[in-house]
Design a protein around this motif. Structure first.
Motif, PDB file in Angstrom:
ATOM      1  N   ILE A  56      41.976   1.956  14.692  1.00 12.64           N
ATOM      2  CA  ILE A  56      42.310   3.263  14.122  1.00 12.64           C
ATOM      3  C   ILE A  56      41.322   3.637  13.021  1.00 12.64           C
ATOM      4  CG2 ILE A  56      44.121   4.601  12.977  1.00 12.64           C
ATOM      5  CD1 ILE A  56      44.870   3.736  15.771  1.00 12.64           C
ATOM      6  N   TYR A  57      41.028   2.689  12.130  1.00 13.69           N
ATOM      7  CA  TYR A  57      40.094   2.916  11.033  1.00 13.69           C
ATOM      8  C   TYR A  57      39.615   1.568  10.502  1.00 13.69           C
ATOM      9  CZ  TYR A  57      44.325   2.097   8.278  1.00 13.69           C
ATOM     10  OH  TYR A  57      45.472   1.565   7.758  1.00 13.69           O
ATOM     11  N   TYR A  58      38.727   1.589   9.528  1.00 13.25           N
ATOM     12  CA  TYR A  58      38.200   0.384   8.910  1.00 13.25           C
ATOM     13  C   TYR A  58      38.568   0.404   7.427  1.00 13.25           C
ATOM     14  CZ  TYR A  58      35.562   0.007  13.207  1.00 13.25           C
ATOM     15  OH  TYR A  58      35.226  -0.084  14.524  1.00 13.25           O
ATOM     16  N   GLN A  59      38.960  -0.763   6.900  1.00 15.21           N
ATOM     17  CA  GLN A  59      39.415  -0.861   5.516  1.00 15.21           C
ATOM     18  C   GLN A  59      38.555  -1.866   4.760  1.00 15.21           C
ATOM     19  OE1 GLN A  59      43.335  -2.497   5.027  1.00 15.21           O
ATOM     20  NE2 GLN A  59      43.521  -1.760   2.952  1.00 15.21           N
ATOM     21  N   ASP A  60      38.402  -1.642   3.464  1.00 12.76           N
ATOM     22  CA  ASP A  60      37.663  -2.549   2.597  1.00 12.76           C
ATOM     23  C   ASP A  60      38.209  -3.969   2.763  1.00 12.76           C
ATOM     24  OD1 ASP A  60      35.838  -2.565  -0.064  1.00 12.76           O
ATOM     25  OD2 ASP A  60      37.502  -3.979  -0.277  1.00 12.76           O
ATOM     26  N   PRO A  61      37.355  -4.986   2.869  1.00 12.01           N
ATOM     27  CA  PRO A  61      37.837  -6.349   3.113  1.00 12.01           C
ATOM     28  C   PRO A  61      38.668  -6.917   1.966  1.00 12.01           C
ATOM     29  CG  PRO A  61      35.472  -6.348   2.722  1.00 12.01           C
ATOM     30  CD  PRO A  61      35.898  -4.929   2.831  1.00 12.01           C
ATOM     31  N   ASP A  62      38.547  -6.356   0.775  1.00 15.65           N
ATOM     32  CA  ASP A  62      39.333  -6.823  -0.369  1.00 15.65           C
ATOM     33  C   ASP A  62      40.651  -6.081  -0.511  1.00 15.65           C
ATOM     34  OD1 ASP A  62      37.343  -8.651  -1.086  1.00 15.65           O
ATOM     35  OD2 ASP A  62      36.269  -7.132  -2.254  1.00 15.65           O
ATOM     36  N   GLY A  63      40.935  -5.140   0.390  1.00 13.46           N
ATOM     37  CA  GLY A  63      42.183  -4.387   0.335  1.00 13.46           C
ATOM     38  C   GLY A  63      42.130  -3.206  -0.612  1.00 13.46           C
ATOM     39  N   LYS A  64      40.957  -2.891  -1.140  1.00 12.82           N
ATOM     40  CA  LYS A  64      40.816  -1.733  -2.042  1.00 12.82           C
ATOM     41  C   LYS A  64      41.052  -0.450  -1.242  1.00 12.82           C
ATOM     42  CE  LYS A  64      37.442  -4.060  -4.918  1.00 12.82           C
ATOM     43  NZ  LYS A  64      36.023  -4.124  -5.294  1.00 12.82           N
ATOM     44  N   PRO A  65      41.396   0.637  -1.915  1.00 15.40           N
ATOM     45  CA  PRO A  65      41.658   1.888  -1.188  1.00 15.40           C
ATOM     46  C   PRO A  65      40.362   2.572  -0.749  1.00 15.40           C
ATOM     47  CG  PRO A  65      41.974   2.224  -3.516  1.00 15.40           C
ATOM     48  CD  PRO A  65      41.711   0.763  -3.332  1.00 15.40           C
ATOM     49  N   ALA A  66      39.576   1.893   0.070  1.00 12.08           N
ATOM     50  CA  ALA A  66      38.355   2.454   0.638  1.00 12.08           C
ATOM     51  C   ALA A  66      38.464   2.325   2.150  1.00 12.08           C
ATOM     52  CB  ALA A  66      37.143   1.701   0.113  1.00 12.08           C
ATOM     53  N   TYR A  67      38.355   3.454   2.852  1.00 11.87           N
ATOM     54  CA  TYR A  67      38.551   3.485   4.290  1.00 11.87           C
ATOM     55  C   TYR A  67      37.387   4.204   4.946  1.00 11.87           C
ATOM     56  CZ  TYR A  67      43.244   2.492   2.642  1.00 11.87           C
ATOM     57  OH  TYR A  67      44.315   1.930   2.013  1.00 11.87           O
ATOM     58  N   SER A  68      37.182   3.930   6.229  1.00 15.78           N
ATOM     59  CA  SER A  68      36.117   4.569   6.979  1.00 15.78           C
ATOM     60  C   SER A  68      36.557   4.725   8.434  1.00 15.78           C
ATOM     61  CB  SER A  68      34.849   3.716   6.909  1.00 15.78           C
ATOM     62  OG  SER A  68      33.852   4.255   7.730  1.00 15.78           O
ATOM     63  N   THR A  69      36.078   5.770   9.083  1.00 13.53           N
ATOM     64  CA  THR A  69      36.385   5.958  10.505  1.00 13.53           C
ATOM     65  C   THR A  69      35.372   5.247  11.387  1.00 13.53           C
ATOM     66  OG1 THR A  69      35.147   8.025  10.504  1.00 13.53           O
ATOM     67  CG2 THR A  69      37.527   8.178  10.146  1.00 13.53           C
ATOM     68  N   THR A  70      34.266   4.802  10.787  1.00 17.52           N
ATOM     69  CA  THR A  70      33.229   4.076  11.522  1.00 17.52           C
ATOM     70  C   THR A  70      32.991   2.730  10.846  1.00 17.52           C
ATOM     71  OG1 THR A  70      31.504   5.098  10.177  1.00 17.52           O
ATOM     72  CG2 THR A  70      32.077   6.200  12.249  1.00 17.52           C
ATOM     73  N   PRO A  71      32.443   1.732  11.566  1.00 19.34           N
ATOM     74  CA  PRO A  71      32.145   0.450  10.934  1.00 19.34           C
ATOM     75  C   PRO A  71      31.231   0.649   9.730  1.00 19.34           C
ATOM     76  CG  PRO A  71      31.893   0.283  13.303  1.00 19.34           C
ATOM     77  CD  PRO A  71      32.107   1.721  12.988  1.00 19.34           C
ATOM     78  N   ARG A  72      31.499  -0.104   8.682  1.00 18.70           N
ATOM     79  CA  ARG A  72      30.788   0.086   7.425  1.00 18.70           C
ATOM     80  C   ARG A  72      30.712  -1.236   6.693  1.00 18.70           C
ATOM     81  NH1 ARG A  72      33.239   4.203   2.979  1.00 18.70           N
ATOM     82  NH2 ARG A  72      32.346   3.111   1.244  1.00 18.70           N
ATOM     83  N   ARG A  81      37.092  -4.333   7.352  1.00 18.27           N
ATOM     84  CA  ARG A  81      38.032  -4.923   8.293  1.00 18.27           C
ATOM     85  C   ARG A  81      38.571  -3.846   9.227  1.00 18.27           C
ATOM     86  NH1 ARG A  81      43.506  -5.672   8.890  1.00 18.27           N
ATOM     87  NH2 ARG A  81      44.025  -4.400   7.100  1.00 18.27           N
ATOM     88  N   ALA A  82      38.546  -4.127  10.537  1.00 16.60           N
ATOM     89  CA  ALA A  82      39.073  -3.185  11.528  1.00 16.60           C
ATOM     90  C   ALA A  82      40.599  -3.224  11.507  1.00 16.60           C
ATOM     91  CB  ALA A  82      38.566  -3.547  12.916  1.00 16.60           C
ATOM     92  N   VAL A  83      41.224  -2.063  11.417  1.00 15.99           N
ATOM     93  CA  VAL A  83      42.687  -1.951  11.435  1.00 15.99           C
ATOM     94  C   VAL A  83      43.082  -1.387  12.789  1.00 15.99           C
ATOM     95  CG1 VAL A  83      44.698  -0.895  10.352  1.00 15.99           C
ATOM     96  CG2 VAL A  83      42.770  -1.612   8.945  1.00 15.99           C
ATOM     97  N   ARG A  84      43.867  -2.159  13.526  1.00 15.17           N
ATOM     98  CA  ARG A  84      44.281  -1.760  14.876  1.00 15.17           C
ATOM     99  C   ARG A  84      45.580  -0.964  14.829  1.00 15.17           C
ATOM    100  NH1 ARG A  84      41.084  -3.615  18.703  1.00 15.17           N
ATOM    101  NH2 ARG A  84      39.669  -5.294  18.173  1.00 15.17           N
ATOM    102  N   ALA A  85      45.932  -0.358  15.942  1.00 14.80           N
ATOM    103  CA  ALA A  85      47.108   0.516  16.014  1.00 14.80           C
ATOM    104  C   ALA A  85      48.393  -0.208  15.634  1.00 14.80           C
ATOM    105  CB  ALA A  85      47.225   1.101  17.416  1.00 14.80           C
TER     106      ALA A  85
END
Length: 154
Positions: A56-72, A81-85
């Motif tokens: 669905i989206y990608y999240q900062d590996p430390d759990g910080k509120p940083a998200y991306s729609t593409t790998p980063r 970290r890839a977050v699945r449905a």
């Protein structure tokens, strides 16, 4: 005398282990097998089901509120970290699945911001938010707000 020497030896062993652990931690030295026992925050890892579904989206590996729609990657070169449905958080209350699941009848749609505006058909409010369906048996006319169990507002 023997008891005192045992206490001194035990204290020396504890201090040596503590200093060695501190030294290894400051220098970022990996400890074999420790990652399998503990997560990044130092708490025991619990068995979690395998994530399924599309990414669905990608999240900062430390759990910080940083998200991306593409790998980063982070500034220090670690991949997001890839977050699945199946891992995505949903605040919608889902009825329990039953063998004789009959579709519930929608009475109307209400404004998501709590305004007294309702609609007989699905629509969006002025901010683009979907109206929330109100099912038969849910609306008792009282001003009480119900929060489903298990919803975490952190």
């Amino acid at each position: 005398m023997r008891r005192i020497s045992l206490w001194v030896f035990a204290l020396a062993a504890v201090l040596a282990a503590g200093i060695g652990g501190y030294w290894a931690g400051v220098r970022g030295l990996p400890v074999a097998g420790l990652r399998e026992w503990l997560d990044g925050e130092g708490t025991p890892v619990t068995a979690q089901p395998k994530a399924t579904g599309a990414i669905i989206y990608y999240q900062d590996p430390d759990g910080k509120p940083a998200y991306s729609t593409t790998p980063r990657q982070t500034r220090d070169g670690r991949a997001f970290r890839a977050v699945r449905a199946s891992e995505d958080v949903s605040f919608e209350e889902r009825p329990p699945a039953t063998a004789d699941a009959t579709p519930r009848r929608i009475l109307y749609y209400r404004n998501p911001m709590g305004l007294p505006d309702t609609s007989p058909t699905p629509k969006k409010d002025s901010m683009g938010m979907d109206y929330i369906p109100v099912y038969e048996g849910e609306d008792d006319g009282s001003p009480v707000v119900r929060v489903p169990l298990g919803v975490d507002f952190h």
